[in-house]
Design a protein around this motif. Structure first.
Motif, PDB file in Angstrom:
ATOM      1  N   THR A  17       0.950  -1.288   0.001  1.00  0.00           N
ATOM      2  CA  THR A  17       0.123  -0.039  -0.002  1.00  0.00           C
ATOM      3  C   THR A  17       0.853   1.274  -0.025  1.00  0.00           C
ATOM      4  OG1 THR A  17      -1.656  -1.123   1.204  1.00  0.00           O
ATOM      5  CG2 THR A  17      -1.994   1.311   1.350  1.00  0.00           C
ATOM      6  N   PRO A  18       0.987   1.894  -1.029  1.00  0.00           N
ATOM      7  CA  PRO A  18       1.635   3.166  -1.019  1.00  0.00           C
ATOM      8  C   PRO A  18       1.330   4.108   0.195  1.00  0.00           C
ATOM      9  CG  PRO A  18       0.904   2.614  -3.455  1.00  0.00           C
ATOM     10  CD  PRO A  18       0.221   1.623  -2.397  1.00  0.00           C
ATOM     11  N   GLY A  19       2.545   4.632   0.510  1.00  0.00           N
ATOM     12  CA  GLY A  19       1.993   5.556   1.675  1.00  0.00           C
ATOM     13  C   GLY A  19       2.026   5.216   3.199  1.00  0.00           C
ATOM     14  N   VAL A  20       1.964   3.837   3.404  1.00  0.00           N
ATOM     15  CA  VAL A  20       1.937   3.242   4.410  1.00  0.00           C
ATOM     16  C   VAL A  20       3.321   2.827   4.982  1.00  0.00           C
ATOM     17  CG1 VAL A  20       1.462   1.138   5.799  1.00  0.00           C
ATOM     18  CG2 VAL A  20      -0.020   2.037   4.249  1.00  0.00           C
ATOM     19  N   ALA A  21       3.766   3.633   5.934  1.00  0.00           N
ATOM     20  CA  ALA A  21       5.103   3.701   6.498  1.00  0.00           C
ATOM     21  C   ALA A  21       5.168   2.725   7.625  1.00  0.00           C
ATOM     22  CB  ALA A  21       5.558   5.068   7.173  1.00  0.00           C
ATOM     23  N   GLY A  22       4.082   2.207   8.194  1.00  0.00           N
ATOM     24  CA  GLY A  22       4.306   1.310   9.255  1.00  0.00           C
ATOM     25  C   GLY A  22       2.980   0.991   9.971  1.00  0.00           C
ATOM     26  N   ALA A  23       2.918  -0.160  10.621  1.00  0.00           N
ATOM     27  CA  ALA A  23       1.684  -0.550  11.122  1.00  0.00           C
ATOM     28  C   ALA A  23       1.795  -1.382  12.561  1.00  0.00           C
ATOM     29  CB  ALA A  23       0.855  -1.504  10.154  1.00  0.00           C
ATOM     30  N   VAL A  93      -2.324   2.294  11.474  1.00  0.00           N
ATOM     31  CA  VAL A  93      -1.512   2.568  10.275  1.00  0.00           C
ATOM     32  C   VAL A  93      -0.683   3.712  10.217  1.00  0.00           C
ATOM     33  CG1 VAL A  93      -1.900   2.662   7.740  1.00  0.00           C
ATOM     34  CG2 VAL A  93      -3.278   0.995   9.149  1.00  0.00           C
ATOM     35  N   LEU A  94       0.510   3.746  10.043  1.00  0.00           N
ATOM     36  CA  LEU A  94       1.197   5.076  10.110  1.00  0.00           C
ATOM     37  C   LEU A  94       1.567   5.410   8.385  1.00  0.00           C
ATOM     38  CD1 LEU A  94       3.944   4.004  12.335  1.00  0.00           C
ATOM     39  CD2 LEU A  94       1.988   5.353  12.862  1.00  0.00           C
ATOM     40  N   ALA A  95       1.208   6.634   8.287  1.00  0.00           N
ATOM     41  CA  ALA A  95       1.226   7.100   6.998  1.00  0.00           C
ATOM     42  C   ALA A  95       2.365   8.029   6.700  1.00  0.00           C
ATOM     43  CB  ALA A  95      -0.078   7.754   6.573  1.00  0.00           C
ATOM     44  N   ALA A  96       3.072   7.855   5.604  1.00  0.00           N
ATOM     45  CA  ALA A  96       3.857   9.013   5.164  1.00  0.00           C
ATOM     46  C   ALA A  96       3.565  10.350   4.857  1.00  0.00           C
ATOM     47  CB  ALA A  96       4.850   8.463   4.066  1.00  0.00           C
ATOM     48  N   PRO A  97       4.599  11.358   4.850  1.00  0.00           N
ATOM     49  CA  PRO A  97       3.971  12.571   4.488  1.00  0.00           C
ATOM     50  C   PRO A  97       3.125  12.639   3.159  1.00  0.00           C
ATOM     51  CG  PRO A  97       6.090  12.728   5.754  1.00  0.00           C
ATOM     52  CD  PRO A  97       5.840  11.357   5.486  1.00  0.00           C
ATOM     53  N   GLY A  98       2.220  13.613   3.064  1.00  0.00           N
ATOM     54  CA  GLY A  98       1.517  13.734   1.541  1.00  0.00           C
ATOM     55  C   GLY A  98       0.598  12.464   1.196  1.00  0.00           C
ATOM     56  N   THR A  99       0.483  11.568   2.072  1.00  0.00           N
ATOM     57  CA  THR A  99      -0.534  10.247   1.981  1.00  0.00           C
ATOM     58  C   THR A  99      -1.932  10.835   2.166  1.00  0.00           C
ATOM     59  OG1 THR A  99       1.220   8.744   2.397  1.00  0.00           O
ATOM     60  CG2 THR A  99      -1.126   8.077   2.461  1.00  0.00           C
ATOM     61  N   ASP A 100      -2.526  10.257   1.331  1.00  0.00           N
ATOM     62  CA  ASP A 100      -4.198  10.477   1.290  1.00  0.00           C
ATOM     63  C   ASP A 100      -4.486   9.645   2.592  1.00  0.00           C
ATOM     64  OD1 ASP A 100      -6.912  11.142   1.017  1.00  0.00           O
ATOM     65  OD2 ASP A 100      -7.111   9.842  -0.760  1.00  0.00           O
TER      66      ASP A 100
END
Length: 127
Positions: A17-23, A93-100
């Protein structure tokens, strides 16, 4: 407990999943069930997750909004989303900067459903 299966689900979510930095998968009382989040200390984070999810449950109940379904938090450097994964687990779910962040819902909810399946009492019998 099915920590290995839950960890595989977290790793799959992050990889696919693009934008997922961790979970993280945590218990409602703040214990780490499984984690796939580099650079985040899991035990302290699990405690914070439990507190945030408890607030979400209380807020939705107090406002008459039904069952808790998600909590979205945005920061300057990304965001995170919490989803129930059955009665005994919270998926964060951790999202990266700019992730929707809202755009992660379908994949995160599907992951939460799979995790709930791994943690259900019937899953122990099928393992």
């Amino acid at each position: 407990m099915h920590e290995a299966e839950v960890r595989v689900e977290l790793e799959r979510l992050r990889a696919d999943t693009p934008g997922v930095a961790g979970a993280f998968a945590t218990s409602p009382d703040g214990l780490v069930l499984a984690a796939d989040a580099p650079d985040v200390e899991p035990d302290g984070f699990a405690a914070l997750t439990a507190a945030a999810a408890a607030v979400g449950v209380r807020l939705t109940g107090a406002a008459g909004q039904g069952d808790f379904r998600e909590l979205l938090v945005r920061g300057d450097a990304g965001g995170l989303a919490l989803f129930p994964a059955g009665a005994g687990c919270v998926l964060t779910v951790l999202a990266a900067p700019g992730t929707d962040l809202p755009g992660l819902r379908p994949e995160a909810r599907a992951c939460a459903t799979r995790i709930a399946g791994h943690l259900s009492p019937g899953a122990a019998a099928s393992s």
